[in-house]
Design a protein around this motif. Structure first.
Motif, PDB file in Angstrom:
ATOM      1  N   VAL A 198       0.667  -1.334  -0.186  1.00  0.00           N
ATOM      2  CA  VAL A 198       0.115   0.164  -0.110  1.00  0.00           C
ATOM      3  C   VAL A 198       0.957   1.317   0.018  1.00  0.00           C
ATOM      4  O   VAL A 198       1.998   1.360   0.534  1.00  0.00           O
ATOM      5  N   PRO A 199       0.203   2.364  -0.631  1.00  0.00           N
ATOM      6  CA  PRO A 199       1.023   3.482  -0.693  1.00  0.00           C
ATOM      7  C   PRO A 199       0.889   4.412   0.647  1.00  0.00           C
ATOM      8  O   PRO A 199      -0.369   4.446   1.004  1.00  0.00           O
ATOM      9  N   PHE A 200       1.703   5.074   0.962  1.00  0.00           N
ATOM     10  CA  PHE A 200       1.706   6.237   2.049  1.00  0.00           C
ATOM     11  C   PHE A 200       2.403   7.519   1.629  1.00  0.00           C
ATOM     12  O   PHE A 200       3.253   7.297   0.992  1.00  0.00           O
ATOM     13  N   TRP A 201       1.549   8.445   1.716  1.00  0.00           N
ATOM     14  CA  TRP A 201       2.269   9.850   1.007  1.00  0.00           C
ATOM     15  C   TRP A 201       3.240  10.563   2.097  1.00  0.00           C
ATOM     16  O   TRP A 201       2.775  10.536   2.919  1.00  0.00           O
ATOM     17  N   THR A 202       4.299  10.759   1.484  1.00  0.00           N
ATOM     18  CA  THR A 202       5.387  11.370   2.483  1.00  0.00           C
ATOM     19  C   THR A 202       5.431  12.872   2.342  1.00  0.00           C
ATOM     20  O   THR A 202       6.305  13.657   3.225  1.00  0.00           O
ATOM     21  N   GLY A 203       4.773  13.511   1.339  1.00  0.00           N
ATOM     22  CA  GLY A 203       4.890  15.036   1.252  1.00  0.00           C
ATOM     23  C   GLY A 203       5.484  15.282  -0.104  1.00  0.00           C
ATOM     24  O   GLY A 203       5.416  16.485  -0.625  1.00  0.00           O
ATOM     25  N   ASP A 204       6.481  14.315  -0.475  1.00  0.00           N
ATOM     26  CA  ASP A 204       7.105  14.531  -1.885  1.00  0.00           C
ATOM     27  C   ASP A 204       7.112  13.084  -2.707  1.00  0.00           C
ATOM     28  O   ASP A 204       7.398  13.277  -3.763  1.00  0.00           O
ATOM     29  N   ARG A 205       6.572  12.176  -2.095  1.00  0.00           N
ATOM     30  CA  ARG A 205       6.519  10.775  -2.912  1.00  0.00           C
ATOM     31  C   ARG A 205       5.652   9.877  -2.446  1.00  0.00           C
ATOM     32  O   ARG A 205       5.121  10.219  -1.226  1.00  0.00           O
ATOM     33  N   LEU A 206       5.462   8.900  -2.937  1.00  0.00           N
ATOM     34  CA  LEU A 206       4.490   7.774  -2.363  1.00  0.00           C
ATOM     35  C   LEU A 206       5.693   6.687  -1.752  1.00  0.00           C
ATOM     36  O   LEU A 206       6.532   6.251  -2.537  1.00  0.00           O
ATOM     37  N   GLN A 207       5.282   6.329  -0.557  1.00  0.00           N
ATOM     38  CA  GLN A 207       6.266   5.330   0.061  1.00  0.00           C
ATOM     39  C   GLN A 207       5.462   4.105   0.040  1.00  0.00           C
ATOM     40  O   GLN A 207       4.463   3.902   0.741  1.00  0.00           O
ATOM     41  N   SER A 222      -6.217   0.523  -5.578  1.00  0.00           N
ATOM     42  CA  SER A 222      -7.149   1.633  -5.453  1.00  0.00           C
ATOM     43  C   SER A 222      -8.391   0.885  -5.087  1.00  0.00           C
ATOM     44  O   SER A 222      -9.065   1.394  -4.012  1.00  0.00           O
ATOM     45  N   VAL A 223      -8.663  -0.207  -5.666  1.00  0.00           N
ATOM     46  CA  VAL A 223     -10.001  -1.030  -5.333  1.00  0.00           C
ATOM     47  C   VAL A 223      -9.679  -1.682  -4.109  1.00  0.00           C
ATOM     48  O   VAL A 223     -10.707  -1.650  -3.413  1.00  0.00           O
ATOM     49  N   LYS A 224      -8.647  -2.534  -3.873  1.00  0.00           N
ATOM     50  CA  LYS A 224      -8.486  -3.386  -2.737  1.00  0.00           C
ATOM     51  C   LYS A 224      -8.659  -2.419  -1.464  1.00  0.00           C
ATOM     52  O   LYS A 224      -9.053  -3.035  -0.438  1.00  0.00           O
ATOM     53  N   PHE A 225      -8.146  -1.225  -1.551  1.00  0.00           N
ATOM     54  CA  PHE A 225      -7.717  -0.483  -0.402  1.00  0.00           C
ATOM     55  C   PHE A 225      -8.468   0.809  -0.338  1.00  0.00           C
ATOM     56  O   PHE A 225      -8.225   1.625   0.308  1.00  0.00           O
ATOM     57  N   VAL A 226      -9.770   0.842  -0.992  1.00  0.00           N
ATOM     58  CA  VAL A 226     -10.527   2.072  -1.132  1.00  0.00           C
ATOM     59  C   VAL A 226     -10.916   2.628   0.316  1.00  0.00           C
ATOM     60  O   VAL A 226     -11.044   3.902   0.442  1.00  0.00           O
ATOM     61  N   ALA A 227     -11.450   1.860   1.078  1.00  0.00           N
ATOM     62  CA  ALA A 227     -11.811   2.303   2.314  1.00  0.00           C
ATOM     63  C   ALA A 227     -10.562   2.926   3.117  1.00  0.00           C
ATOM     64  O   ALA A 227     -11.049   3.890   3.849  1.00  0.00           O
ATOM     65  N   GLY A 228      -9.409   2.394   3.096  1.00  0.00           N
ATOM     66  CA  GLY A 228      -8.545   3.010   3.768  1.00  0.00           C
ATOM     67  C   GLY A 228      -7.845   4.242   3.219  1.00  0.00           C
ATOM     68  O   GLY A 228      -7.559   5.178   3.946  1.00  0.00           O
ATOM     69  N   LEU A 229      -7.841   4.017   2.006  1.00  0.00           N
ATOM     70  CA  LEU A 229      -7.264   5.171   1.174  1.00  0.00           C
ATOM     71  C   LEU A 229      -8.177   6.580   1.462  1.00  0.00           C
ATOM     72  O   LEU A 229      -7.637   7.750   1.329  1.00  0.00           O
ATOM     73  N   SER A 248     -16.699  11.975   5.906  1.00  0.00           N
ATOM     74  CA  SER A 248     -16.172  10.591   6.450  1.00  0.00           C
ATOM     75  C   SER A 248     -14.498  10.749   6.231  1.00  0.00           C
ATOM     76  O   SER A 248     -14.220  11.473   5.790  1.00  0.00           O
ATOM     77  N   ALA A 249     -14.150   9.621   6.517  1.00  0.00           N
ATOM     78  CA  ALA A 249     -12.513   9.334   6.407  1.00  0.00           C
ATOM     79  C   ALA A 249     -12.171   8.072   5.776  1.00  0.00           C
ATOM     80  O   ALA A 249     -12.766   7.179   6.147  1.00  0.00           O
ATOM     81  N   GLY A 250     -10.928   7.813   5.531  1.00  0.00           N
ATOM     82  CA  GLY A 250     -10.111   6.576   4.954  1.00  0.00           C
ATOM     83  C   GLY A 250      -9.202   6.423   6.015  1.00  0.00           C
ATOM     84  O   GLY A 250      -8.386   7.572   6.297  1.00  0.00           O
ATOM     85  N   TRP A 251      -8.813   5.421   6.770  1.00  0.00           N
ATOM     86  CA  TRP A 251      -7.895   5.371   7.768  1.00  0.00           C
ATOM     87  C   TRP A 251      -7.017   3.858   7.350  1.00  0.00           C
ATOM     88  O   TRP A 251      -7.835   2.715   7.159  1.00  0.00           O
ATOM     89  N   MET A 252      -5.737   3.666   7.377  1.00  0.00           N
ATOM     90  CA  MET A 252      -5.240   2.620   6.941  1.00  0.00           C
ATOM     91  C   MET A 252      -3.986   2.463   7.915  1.00  0.00           C
ATOM     92  O   MET A 252      -3.227   3.803   8.082  1.00  0.00           O
ATOM     93  N   ILE A 253      -3.668   1.416   8.231  1.00  0.00           N
ATOM     94  CA  ILE A 253      -2.464   1.274   9.184  1.00  0.00           C
ATOM     95  C   ILE A 253      -1.636  -0.151   8.557  1.00  0.00           C
ATOM     96  O   ILE A 253      -2.015  -1.065   8.238  1.00  0.00           O
ATOM     97  N   ALA A 254      -0.501   0.127   8.260  1.00  0.00           N
ATOM     98  CA  ALA A 254       0.367  -1.040   7.609  1.00  0.00           C
ATOM     99  C   ALA A 254       1.763  -1.044   8.536  1.00  0.00           C
ATOM    100  O   ALA A 254       2.230  -0.120   9.053  1.00  0.00           O
TER     101      ALA A 254
END
Length: 147
Positions: free
Chosen positions: A33-42, A100-107, A137-143
């Protein structure tokens, strides 16, 4: 490096006053899964939890209240903010459709709302937290990934 007690994955719970309307979404034992760092996806590979977050019945949703409660909970785990910023459209669009589809709730609505990203650094693992809240609402993800 955090040494705060963690408990069981996903280590954080949806804050009081909020709920997951779809609690049957399971924890993925392995995901990327991707996490935004402010300048790129981690891209983080490991165990993933995701949820859509709504206000409890009878309450109005507050993105600011939710973000404050999540930030406080992350700090209690020894985590730190990485960014609170919008993901540029071309970057958000670069996330493959399967993810995007698999993690739509979290994104959540990453195309129209800023992403709050946090990380908890442990000796043996990194715990990434993503929150993307709009006006309803919100999307919340923890990895979690090995360090």
């Amino acid at each position: 490096m955090s040494e705060a007690p963690l408990g069981d994955f996903p280590y954080l719970r949806i804050p009081a006053g909020f709920r997951d309307p779809n609690p049957a979404i399971p924890v993925a034992p392995a995901g990327r899964v991707p996490f935004w760092t402010g300048d790129r996806l981690q891209w983080v590979e490991g165990k993933v939890y995701q949820a859509t977050v709504h206000a409890d019945s009878g309450r109005e949703f507050s993105a600011a209240e939710l973000a404050g409660a999540v930030e406080k909970a992350v700090a209690e785990l020894g985590g730190v903010p990485v960014t609170h910023s919008p993901i540029p459209g071309d970057v958000a669009s670069s996330i493959d459709e399967d993810t995007s589809v698999k993690f739509v709730a979290g994104l959540g609505d990453i195309y129209n709302s800023p992403a709050h990203t946090y990380v908890v650094r442990r000796v043996d693992r990194l715990i990434w937290i993503h929150l993307c809240a709009d006006s309803a609402s919100a999307g919340w993800m923890i990895a979690e990934s090995p360090n």
